[in-house]
Design a protein around this motif. Structure first.
Motif, PDB file in Angstrom:
ATOM      1  N   LYS A 108      -3.095  -3.252  -8.419  1.00  0.00           N
ATOM      2  CA  LYS A 108      -2.972  -4.873  -9.026  1.00  0.00           C
ATOM      3  C   LYS A 108      -1.378  -4.609  -9.260  1.00  0.00           C
ATOM      4  O   LYS A 108      -0.742  -5.593  -9.377  1.00  0.00           O
ATOM      5  CB  LYS A 108      -4.148  -5.187  -9.966  1.00  0.00           C
ATOM      6  N   LYS A 109      -1.194  -4.013 -10.591  1.00  0.00           N
ATOM      7  CA  LYS A 109       0.936  -3.949 -10.758  1.00  0.00           C
ATOM      8  C   LYS A 109       1.152  -3.868 -10.151  1.00  0.00           C
ATOM      9  O   LYS A 109       2.390  -4.448  -9.813  1.00  0.00           O
ATOM     10  CB  LYS A 109       0.521  -3.158 -11.738  1.00  0.00           C
ATOM     11  N   VAL A 110       1.483  -3.351  -8.846  1.00  0.00           N
ATOM     12  CA  VAL A 110       2.265  -3.234  -7.774  1.00  0.00           C
ATOM     13  C   VAL A 110       2.528  -3.682  -7.030  1.00  0.00           C
ATOM     14  O   VAL A 110       3.591  -4.928  -6.599  1.00  0.00           O
ATOM     15  CB  VAL A 110       1.906  -1.427  -7.211  1.00  0.00           C
ATOM     16  N   ALA A 111       1.013  -4.771  -6.348  1.00  0.00           N
ATOM     17  CA  ALA A 111       0.715  -6.042  -6.063  1.00  0.00           C
ATOM     18  C   ALA A 111       1.714  -7.246  -6.870  1.00  0.00           C
ATOM     19  O   ALA A 111       2.749  -8.052  -5.806  1.00  0.00           O
ATOM     20  CB  ALA A 111      -0.202  -6.899  -5.412  1.00  0.00           C
ATOM     21  N   VAL A 112       0.873  -7.153  -8.277  1.00  0.00           N
ATOM     22  CA  VAL A 112       1.982  -8.459  -9.009  1.00  0.00           C
ATOM     23  C   VAL A 112       3.319  -8.333  -8.923  1.00  0.00           C
ATOM     24  O   VAL A 112       4.723  -8.789  -8.857  1.00  0.00           O
ATOM     25  CB  VAL A 112       1.916  -8.581 -10.486  1.00  0.00           C
ATOM     26  N   ILE A 113       4.414  -6.174  -8.884  1.00  0.00           N
ATOM     27  CA  ILE A 113       5.553  -6.670  -9.574  1.00  0.00           C
ATOM     28  C   ILE A 113       6.088  -7.221  -7.673  1.00  0.00           C
ATOM     29  O   ILE A 113       7.176  -7.731  -7.777  1.00  0.00           O
ATOM     30  CB  ILE A 113       5.540  -4.900  -9.301  1.00  0.00           C
ATOM     31  N   GLU A 144       0.681  -1.380  -0.026  1.00  0.00           N
ATOM     32  CA  GLU A 144      -0.154   0.234   0.321  1.00  0.00           C
ATOM     33  C   GLU A 144       0.609   1.031  -0.193  1.00  0.00           C
ATOM     34  O   GLU A 144       0.206   1.710  -0.453  1.00  0.00           O
ATOM     35  CB  GLU A 144      -1.114  -0.310   1.581  1.00  0.00           C
ATOM     36  N   LYS A 145       2.433   0.948   1.039  1.00  0.00           N
ATOM     37  CA  LYS A 145       3.158   2.552   0.567  1.00  0.00           C
ATOM     38  C   LYS A 145       3.058   2.649  -0.960  1.00  0.00           C
ATOM     39  O   LYS A 145       3.561   3.879  -1.250  1.00  0.00           O
ATOM     40  CB  LYS A 145       4.046   1.701   2.081  1.00  0.00           C
ATOM     41  N   ILE A 146       3.962   1.443  -1.719  1.00  0.00           N
ATOM     42  CA  ILE A 146       4.624   1.776  -2.058  1.00  0.00           C
ATOM     43  C   ILE A 146       3.185   1.957  -3.545  1.00  0.00           C
ATOM     44  O   ILE A 146       3.411   2.894  -4.612  1.00  0.00           O
ATOM     45  CB  ILE A 146       4.971   0.269  -3.221  1.00  0.00           C
ATOM     46  N   ALA A 147       2.459   1.923  -3.411  1.00  0.00           N
ATOM     47  CA  ALA A 147       1.402   2.002  -4.475  1.00  0.00           C
ATOM     48  C   ALA A 147       0.408   3.524  -4.035  1.00  0.00           C
ATOM     49  O   ALA A 147       0.457   3.928  -4.997  1.00  0.00           O
ATOM     50  CB  ALA A 147      -0.642   1.129  -4.148  1.00  0.00           C
ATOM     51  N   GLU A 148       0.668   4.169  -2.848  1.00  0.00           N
ATOM     52  CA  GLU A 148       0.363   4.711  -2.838  1.00  0.00           C
ATOM     53  C   GLU A 148       1.319   6.235  -4.029  1.00  0.00           C
ATOM     54  O   GLU A 148       1.145   7.113  -4.166  1.00  0.00           O
ATOM     55  CB  GLU A 148       0.102   5.424  -1.523  1.00  0.00           C
ATOM     56  N   GLN A 149       2.587   6.143  -3.730  1.00  0.00           N
ATOM     57  CA  GLN A 149       4.141   6.813  -3.722  1.00  0.00           C
ATOM     58  C   GLN A 149       3.459   6.354  -5.844  1.00  0.00           C
ATOM     59  O   GLN A 149       4.136   7.335  -6.316  1.00  0.00           O
ATOM     60  CB  GLN A 149       5.448   6.180  -3.495  1.00  0.00           C
ATOM     61  N   GLY A 195      12.193 -14.012  -0.805  1.00  0.00           N
ATOM     62  CA  GLY A 195      12.545 -13.151   0.061  1.00  0.00           C
ATOM     63  C   GLY A 195      12.852 -12.084   0.895  1.00  0.00           C
ATOM     64  O   GLY A 195      12.904 -11.589   1.904  1.00  0.00           O
ATOM     65  N   LYS A 196      14.264 -12.447   0.508  1.00  0.00           N
ATOM     66  CA  LYS A 196      15.103 -10.989   1.163  1.00  0.00           C
ATOM     67  C   LYS A 196      15.008  -9.699   0.157  1.00  0.00           C
ATOM     68  O   LYS A 196      16.250  -8.777   0.471  1.00  0.00           O
ATOM     69  CB  LYS A 196      16.523 -11.795   0.386  1.00  0.00           C
ATOM     70  N   GLY A 197      14.624  -9.707  -1.359  1.00  0.00           N
ATOM     71  CA  GLY A 197      15.201  -8.154  -2.003  1.00  0.00           C
ATOM     72  C   GLY A 197      13.131  -7.985  -1.759  1.00  0.00           C
ATOM     73  O   GLY A 197      12.093  -8.472  -1.316  1.00  0.00           O
ATOM     74  N   HIS A 198      13.175  -6.684  -1.395  1.00  0.00           N
ATOM     75  CA  HIS A 198      12.547  -5.584  -1.745  1.00  0.00           C
ATOM     76  C   HIS A 198      12.513  -4.616  -1.747  1.00  0.00           C
ATOM     77  O   HIS A 198      12.959  -3.988  -2.425  1.00  0.00           O
ATOM     78  CB  HIS A 198      12.035  -5.102  -0.381  1.00  0.00           C
ATOM     79  N   VAL A 199      10.403  -3.935  -2.590  1.00  0.00           N
ATOM     80  CA  VAL A 199      10.928  -3.615  -3.692  1.00  0.00           C
ATOM     81  C   VAL A 199      10.471  -2.135  -2.831  1.00  0.00           C
ATOM     82  O   VAL A 199       9.923  -1.686  -1.899  1.00  0.00           O
ATOM     83  CB  VAL A 199       9.467  -3.116  -4.423  1.00  0.00           C
ATOM     84  N   THR A 200      11.481  -0.149  -2.782  1.00  0.00           N
ATOM     85  CA  THR A 200      11.231   0.343  -2.883  1.00  0.00           C
ATOM     86  C   THR A 200      10.456   1.239  -3.501  1.00  0.00           C
ATOM     87  O   THR A 200       9.938   2.825  -2.325  1.00  0.00           O
ATOM     88  CB  THR A 200      12.767   0.897  -1.893  1.00  0.00           C
ATOM     89  N   LYS A 201      10.534   1.193  -4.970  1.00  0.00           N
ATOM     90  CA  LYS A 201      10.048   2.598  -5.825  1.00  0.00           C
ATOM     91  C   LYS A 201      10.095   1.490  -6.875  1.00  0.00           C
ATOM     92  O   LYS A 201      11.459   1.221  -7.371  1.00  0.00           O
ATOM     93  CB  LYS A 201      11.489   3.708  -5.412  1.00  0.00           C
ATOM     94  N   ILE A 202       9.014   2.122  -7.334  1.00  0.00           N
ATOM     95  CA  ILE A 202       8.519   1.714  -9.186  1.00  0.00           C
ATOM     96  C   ILE A 202       8.565   3.283  -9.853  1.00  0.00           C
ATOM     97  O   ILE A 202       7.379   4.073  -9.287  1.00  0.00           O
ATOM     98  CB  ILE A 202       7.778   1.103  -9.003  1.00  0.00           C
ATOM     99  N   GLU A 203      10.177   2.462 -10.833  1.00  0.00           N
ATOM    100  CA  GLU A 203       9.177   4.273 -11.771  1.00  0.00           C
ATOM    101  C   GLU A 203       9.444   3.706 -13.366  1.00  0.00           C
ATOM    102  O   GLU A 203       9.940   2.817 -13.563  1.00  0.00           O
ATOM    103  CB  GLU A 203      11.030   4.876 -12.054  1.00  0.00           C
ATOM    104  N   LYS A 204       8.856   4.646 -13.871  1.00  0.00           N
ATOM    105  CA  LYS A 204       8.634   3.934 -15.565  1.00  0.00           C
ATOM    106  C   LYS A 204       9.264   4.406 -16.254  1.00  0.00           C
ATOM    107  O   LYS A 204       9.857   5.911 -15.933  1.00  0.00           O
ATOM    108  CB  LYS A 204       7.172   4.784 -15.785  1.00  0.00           C
TER     109      LYS A 204
END
Length: 87
Positions: free
Chosen positions: A61-66, A49-54, A76-85
């Motif tokens: 749905k796309k954010v959840a899939v990514i 949700e935090k990433i989706a708000e950003q 489980g070791k990697g984490h998405v912190t920012k998504i840029e197009k």
């Protein structure tokens, strides 16, 4: 020759002591990591949700899939912190 033999004994004892202590540090560190990951897991839904708000260009749905794909691939070791197009 007794001084040389004593020096070798002292060096051997010192090296074994350092090896044992460093092995204990690694072992205890791994046990702490496993304990924390097992009993205090991170909540993925809040992060999604935090990433989706950003992100404004992507839908939830796309954010959840990514996020799910990154978690699966990195086990489980990697984490998405920012998504840029990218253009």
């Amino acid at each position: 020759m007794s001084d040389f033999g004593f020096a070798l004994q002292l060096m051997g004892i010192g090296m074994i002591t350092v090896f044992i202590i460093l092995s204990l540090v690694v072992l205890i560190g791994n046990l702490i990591i496993r304990f924390v990951n097992k009993y205090l897991p991170e909540e993925v839904s809040k992060k999604v949700e935090k990433i989706a708000e950003q992100t404004t260009a992507l839908n939830r749905k796309k954010v959840a899939v990514i996020v799910s794909a990154v978690k699966t691939v990195t086990e489980g070791k990697g984490h998405v912190t920012k998504i840029e197009k990218m253009s």
